[in-house]
Design an enzyme around this catalytic site. Structure first.
Site, PDB file in Angstrom:
ATOM      1  N   ASP A 125       3.826  10.233  12.296  1.00  0.00           N
ATOM      2  CA  ASP A 125       4.364   9.233  11.361  1.00  0.00           C
ATOM      3  C   ASP A 125       3.647   9.307  10.010  1.00  0.00           C
ATOM      4  O   ASP A 125       4.266   9.126   8.958  1.00  0.00           O
ATOM      5  CB  ASP A 125       4.184   7.800  11.900  1.00  0.00           C
ATOM      6  CG  ASP A 125       4.992   7.518  13.152  1.00  0.00           C
ATOM      7  OD1 ASP A 125       5.795   8.384  13.562  1.00  0.00           O
ATOM      8  OD2 ASP A 125       4.825   6.418  13.719  1.00  0.00           O
ATOM      9  N   LYS A 134      -0.228  -0.286  14.562  1.00  0.00           N
ATOM     10  CA  LYS A 134      -0.542  -0.932  15.840  1.00  0.00           C
ATOM     11  C   LYS A 134      -2.042  -1.117  16.025  1.00  0.00           C
ATOM     12  O   LYS A 134      -2.821  -0.222  15.741  1.00  0.00           O
ATOM     13  CB  LYS A 134       0.045  -0.107  16.986  1.00  0.00           C
ATOM     14  CG  LYS A 134       1.554  -0.086  16.941  1.00  0.00           C
ATOM     15  CD  LYS A 134       2.122   0.503  18.208  1.00  0.00           C
ATOM     16  CE  LYS A 134       3.552   0.926  17.984  1.00  0.00           C
ATOM     17  NZ  LYS A 134       3.638   2.133  17.122  1.00  0.00           N
ATOM     18  N   SER A 192      -0.853  10.303  14.635  1.00  0.00           N
ATOM     19  CA  SER A 192       0.610  10.252  14.723  1.00  0.00           C
ATOM     20  C   SER A 192       1.269  11.036  13.597  1.00  0.00           C
ATOM     21  O   SER A 192       0.832  10.972  12.439  1.00  0.00           O
ATOM     22  CB  SER A 192       1.083   8.801  14.672  1.00  0.00           C
ATOM     23  OG  SER A 192       2.494   8.760  14.629  1.00  0.00           O
ATOM     24  N   LYS A 203      11.328  11.018  23.979  1.00  0.00           N
ATOM     25  CA  LYS A 203      10.738  10.437  22.766  1.00  0.00           C
ATOM     26  C   LYS A 203      10.666  11.563  21.726  1.00  0.00           C
ATOM     27  O   LYS A 203      10.016  12.584  21.961  1.00  0.00           O
ATOM     28  CB  LYS A 203       9.337   9.887  23.092  1.00  0.00           C
ATOM     29  CG  LYS A 203       8.589   9.334  21.890  1.00  0.00           C
ATOM     30  CD  LYS A 203       7.221   8.793  22.292  1.00  0.00           C
ATOM     31  CE  LYS A 203       6.336   8.583  21.080  1.00  0.00           C
ATOM     32  NZ  LYS A 203       4.945   8.245  21.440  1.00  0.00           N
ATOM     33  N   ASP A 247      -6.044  12.888  17.948  1.00  0.00           N
ATOM     34  CA  ASP A 247      -4.713  12.280  17.993  1.00  0.00           C
ATOM     35  C   ASP A 247      -4.378  11.494  16.716  1.00  0.00           C
ATOM     36  O   ASP A 247      -4.927  10.428  16.464  1.00  0.00           O
ATOM     37  CB  ASP A 247      -4.617  11.357  19.224  1.00  0.00           C
ATOM     38  CG  ASP A 247      -3.192  10.908  19.507  1.00  0.00           C
ATOM     39  OD1 ASP A 247      -2.304  11.085  18.649  1.00  0.00           O
ATOM     40  OD2 ASP A 247      -2.959  10.362  20.613  1.00  0.00           O
ATOM     41  N   GLU A 256      14.918   2.380  14.109  1.00  0.00           N
ATOM     42  CA  GLU A 256      14.553   3.480  15.016  1.00  0.00           C
ATOM     43  C   GLU A 256      14.916   3.146  16.454  1.00  0.00           C
ATOM     44  O   GLU A 256      15.232   2.000  16.795  1.00  0.00           O
ATOM     45  CB  GLU A 256      13.060   3.782  14.911  1.00  0.00           C
ATOM     46  CG  GLU A 256      12.182   2.574  15.202  1.00  0.00           C
ATOM     47  CD  GLU A 256      10.926   2.916  15.981  1.00  0.00           C
ATOM     48  OE1 GLU A 256      11.013   3.733  16.924  1.00  0.00           O
ATOM     49  OE2 GLU A 256       9.866   2.352  15.668  1.00  0.00           O
TER      50      GLU A 256
END
Ligand code: PSU
Ligand code: MN
Length: 290
Positions: A127, A144, A125, A71, A123, A10
């Site tokens: 992903d 993370k 992601s 982004k 929130d 990525e």
């Protein structure tokens, strides 16, 4: 045709995850490691409105400098392309584009997930949703440590995403090897991962596969040491009113500052470690297909 195995990489980790010029050094090293482990690297990004799968040196340099580079997660793809902009792809957009290009394996640093304080912010992601929808093997050092890891694992379970601990029984926490959260499945070789991939494709299962590969011991920052740093970074993020897609880049760079660069070294090493494993998995999958 050569039919050499390909590993997707990525570009958000380059443009928005690390400072210049360390990010450029990382991007070059990432491609080298990939070749050395028998796979062709395909770093994915959008440049002036075109999707690129595989970049040259000048393109990597542009992404590393980051000027005018958005982004881009899956939801931003249409906009960035229609406006002929440039963008670095996150895990979600990289998975989607890799799959379109027929690439089966992708290595990153750590995936995004459910953020701490999700009850207030909501929130989560993209992903995670992408992992639930796109059949690509993603090699990551867990999620993370800035995230709510138990909820991230719950979400992956809800989305039907298998999470395979690579030579570990627990979910790694990005900078640290351990989170205390057990994983249901452990694998000990690239061959085992490839076998899971093969069965899932036979069944036409369209979820991704998350391979959770802990950072090598000598590069880890133990959780006890890092937790206060993460707390401080989170509270400064909140204090500055940062939200949405700016949160993760802000936190990563704040943690680099607060650890005087140590977290950056760890981030680079865990990502390279994922690339080595990703290249080996790509080789195994392609050997099944020969
Ligand atoms: N891994 C890293 N550094 C990063 C990322 C992953 O070591 O910067 C990026 C990935 O592109 C991932 C993104 O998709 O962070 C998550 O952003 P968000 O939390 O806004 O979804
Ligand atoms: Mn987010």
């Amino acid at each position: 045709m050569e039919q050499r195995p390909v590993l997707a990489l990525e570009s958000t980790i380059i443009s928005h995850g690390m400072p210049y010029p360390e990010n450029l050094e990382f991007a070059r090293q990432a491609e080298q490691e990939c070749y050395q482990h028998g796979a062709v690297p395909a770093t994915i990004a959008i440049l002036d409105g075109l999707v690129h799968v595989g970049l040259d040196g000048a393109m990597l340099e542009k992404l590393a400098r980051g000027k005018g580079v958005e982004k881009v997660s899956t939801r931003d793809l249409g906009l960035v392309l229609s406006r002929r902009k440039s963008g670095a792809t996150t895990v979600s957009a990289t998975m989607r584009l890799a799959n379109l290009a027929g690439i089966k394996v992708f290595a990153t640093g750590g995936i995004g997930g459910v953020h701490r304080g999700v009850n207030e912010t909501g929130d989560i992601s993209l992903d995670l949703k992408e992992l639930g929808e796109t059949p690509v093997v993603v090699v990551s050092a867990g999620a993370k440590a800035i995230l709510d890891l138990p909820r991230t694992l719950e979400y992956l379970e809800t989305m039907g995403v298998p999470v395979l601990g690579y030579e570990t029984d627990e979910f790694p926490a990005f900078y640290s090897r351990k989170s205390g959260l057990p994983l249901p499945w452990r694998v000990n070789s690239p061959h085992e991962v490839a076998a899971v991939y093969r069965e899932q494709s036979n069944l036409r299962l369209h979820t991704g596969i998350l391979v959770a590969n802990p950072v090598p011991q000598k590069h880890e920052i133990p959780a006890e040491e890092l937790n206060p740093v993460i707390e401080q970074a989170l509270s400064e993020c909140d204090g500055q009113g940062i939200h949405g897609k700016d949160v993760t880049p802000y936190l990563l760079s704040k943690i680099v500052d607060l650890t005087a660069g140590r977290s950056l070294k760890t981030n680079v090493q865990l990502a390279l470690n994922n690339i080595r494993l990703g290249a080996r998995i790509a080789n195994e999958i392609s050997s099944f297909q020969r």
